[in-house]
Design a protein around this motif. Structure first.
Motif, mmCIF file in Angstrom:
data_model
loop_
_atom_site.group_PDB
_atom_site.id
_atom_site.type_symbol
_atom_site.label_atom_id
_atom_site.label_comp_id
_atom_site.label_asym_id
_atom_site.label_seq_id
_atom_site.Cartn_x
_atom_site.Cartn_y
_atom_site.Cartn_z
ATOM 1 N N CYS A 260 69.616 -32.894 -0.243
ATOM 2 C CA CYS A 260 70.986 -32.782 -0.746
ATOM 3 C C CYS A 260 71.079 -33.386 -2.148
ATOM 4 O O CYS A 260 70.743 -34.545 -2.362
ATOM 5 N N ARG B 273 79.639 -29.515 -2.111
ATOM 6 C CA ARG B 273 80.486 -28.354 -2.399
ATOM 7 C C ARG B 273 81.688 -28.399 -1.464
ATOM 8 O O ARG B 273 81.577 -28.783 -0.308
ATOM 9 N N TYR C 215 84.634 -26.082 0.211
ATOM 10 C CA TYR C 215 85.205 -24.773 0.542
ATOM 11 C C TYR C 215 86.570 -25.018 1.155
ATOM 12 O O TYR C 215 86.902 -26.139 1.536
ATOM 13 N N VAL D 52 74.617 -29.479 -0.857
ATOM 14 C CA VAL D 52 73.996 -28.418 -1.651
ATOM 15 C C VAL D 52 72.613 -28.905 -2.082
ATOM 16 O O VAL D 52 72.448 -30.063 -2.473
ATOM 17 N N ASN D 53 71.625 -28.016 -2.016
ATOM 18 C CA ASN D 53 70.277 -28.403 -2.430
ATOM 19 C C ASN D 53 70.055 -28.133 -3.919
ATOM 20 O O ASN D 53 70.943 -27.618 -4.606
ATOM 21 N N GLU D 54 68.868 -28.449 -4.410
ATOM 22 C CA GLU D 54 68.583 -28.322 -5.844
ATOM 23 C C GLU D 54 68.618 -26.880 -6.340
ATOM 24 O O GLU D 54 68.738 -26.630 -7.533
ATOM 25 N N LYS D 55 68.538 -25.919 -5.426
ATOM 26 C CA LYS D 55 68.626 -24.504 -5.804
ATOM 27 C C LYS D 55 70.073 -24.006 -5.812
ATOM 28 O O LYS D 55 70.322 -22.834 -6.058
ATOM 29 N N GLY D 56 71.016 -24.907 -5.483
ATOM 30 C CA GLY D 56 72.418 -24.522 -5.435
ATOM 31 C C GLY D 56 72.826 -23.865 -4.133
ATOM 32 O O GLY D 56 73.910 -23.292 -4.038
ATOM 33 N N GLU D 57 71.963 -23.969 -3.122
ATOM 34 C CA GLU D 57 72.236 -23.349 -1.827
ATOM 35 C C GLU D 57 72.947 -24.333 -0.900
ATOM 36 O O GLU D 57 72.640 -25.527 -0.893
ATOM 37 N N ASP D 58 73.876 -23.812 -0.108
ATOM 38 C CA ASP D 58 74.533 -24.636 0.906
ATOM 39 C C ASP D 58 73.517 -25.073 1.951
ATOM 40 O O ASP D 58 72.660 -24.282 2.360
ATOM 41 N N ILE D 59 73.623 -26.315 2.389
ATOM 42 C CA ILE D 59 72.791 -26.821 3.489
ATOM 43 C C ILE D 59 73.599 -26.608 4.770
ATOM 44 O O ILE D 59 74.371 -27.462 5.190
ATOM 45 N N THR D 60 73.437 -25.435 5.355
ATOM 46 C CA THR D 60 74.261 -25.061 6.507
ATOM 47 C C THR D 60 73.663 -25.470 7.846
ATOM 48 O O THR D 60 74.339 -25.376 8.864
#
Length: 86
Positions: free
Chosen positions: A33, A37, A39, A55-63
């Motif tokens: 992380c 973010r 929502y 959010v990870n370093e790639k900008g992806e949600d950690i779902t």
């Protein structure tokens, strides 16, 4: 910005939401992380709520980790007056 928002707040939108420190720390301390973010979601009763996700370093949600959906919503449970809410 908060005073402008409050002057034209859309119906059903909260003024603020308060998340517990321990919960936010748990979310932020997840492996990978690097950011947070926010929502917005709507419950069955129509109330709008903030949803926090890491959010990870790639900008992806950690779902597959911690997602915070429950907070103290204002109204009805509002914080004491401050420069941000009055």
């Amino acid at each position: 910005m908060t005073s402008l928002y409050r002057s034209s707040i859309p119906e059903g939108m909260p003024v603020s939401e308060t998340f517990e420190l321990a919960s936010v720390n748990t979310l932020l301390s997840q492996s990978g992380c690097t950011a947070l973010r926010i929502y917005y979601g709507k419950k069955e009763d129509g109330t709008i709520h903030a949803i926090l996700v890491g959010v990870n370093e790639k900008g992806e949600d950690i779902t597959k980790g911690v997602i915070l959906e429950e907070a103290q919503r204002c109204p009805p449970e509002c914080p004491p007056d401050s420069l941000l809410n009055k």
